[in-house]
Enzyme design. Structure first.
Site, short mmCIF file in Angstrom:
data_model
loop_
_atom_site.label_atom_id
_atom_site.label_comp_id
_atom_site.label_asym_id
_atom_site.label_seq_id
_atom_site.Cartn_x
_atom_site.Cartn_y
_atom_site.Cartn_z
CG MET A 1 -1.89 1.08 1.24
SD MET A 1 -3.30 0.89 2.36
CE MET A 1 -2.65 0.16 3.81
N PRO A 2 1.23 1.77 -1.18
CG PRO A 2 1.94 1.83 -3.39
CD PRO A 2 0.90 1.25 -2.51
CE1 TYR A 3 0.30 9.53 3.25
CE2 TYR A 3 2.67 9.74 3.42
CZ TYR A 3 1.41 10.27 3.59
OH TYR A 3 1.26 11.53 4.09
#
Length: 79
Positions: A1-3
């Site tokens: 889950m990239p931020y």
């Protein structure tokens, strides 16, 4: 889950604007999301992009605020 957190100075890049436009923000969000999908296969639905706009007086470079730094650069170019 990239931020992904994008920080930019709060200033207009088009006449009459004093911040990043909605269209520019949308393009940044889409571009970053597309890149993460293309390079790493990260789905758009799990990619979070946050854009923070920072006042020029709250961002420093070279030991001074961005405004002062730009003034120094301008005076250097004039000489």
């Amino acid at each position: 889950m990239p931020y992904v957190n994008i920080k930019v100075t709060r200033e207009g890049t088009v006449p009459g604007a004093n911040s990043t436009t909605l269209e520019q923000k949308q393009a940044l969000i889409k571009g970053v999301s597309d890149l993460l999908f293309k390079v790493m296969g990260k789905p758009h639905s799990s990619t979070f992009v946050v854009i923070d706009e920072v006042e020029l007086e709250s961002w420093g470079v070279g030991g001074v605020t961005v405004s002062e730094f730009r003034q120094q650069l301008a005076s250097t170019k004039d000489n």
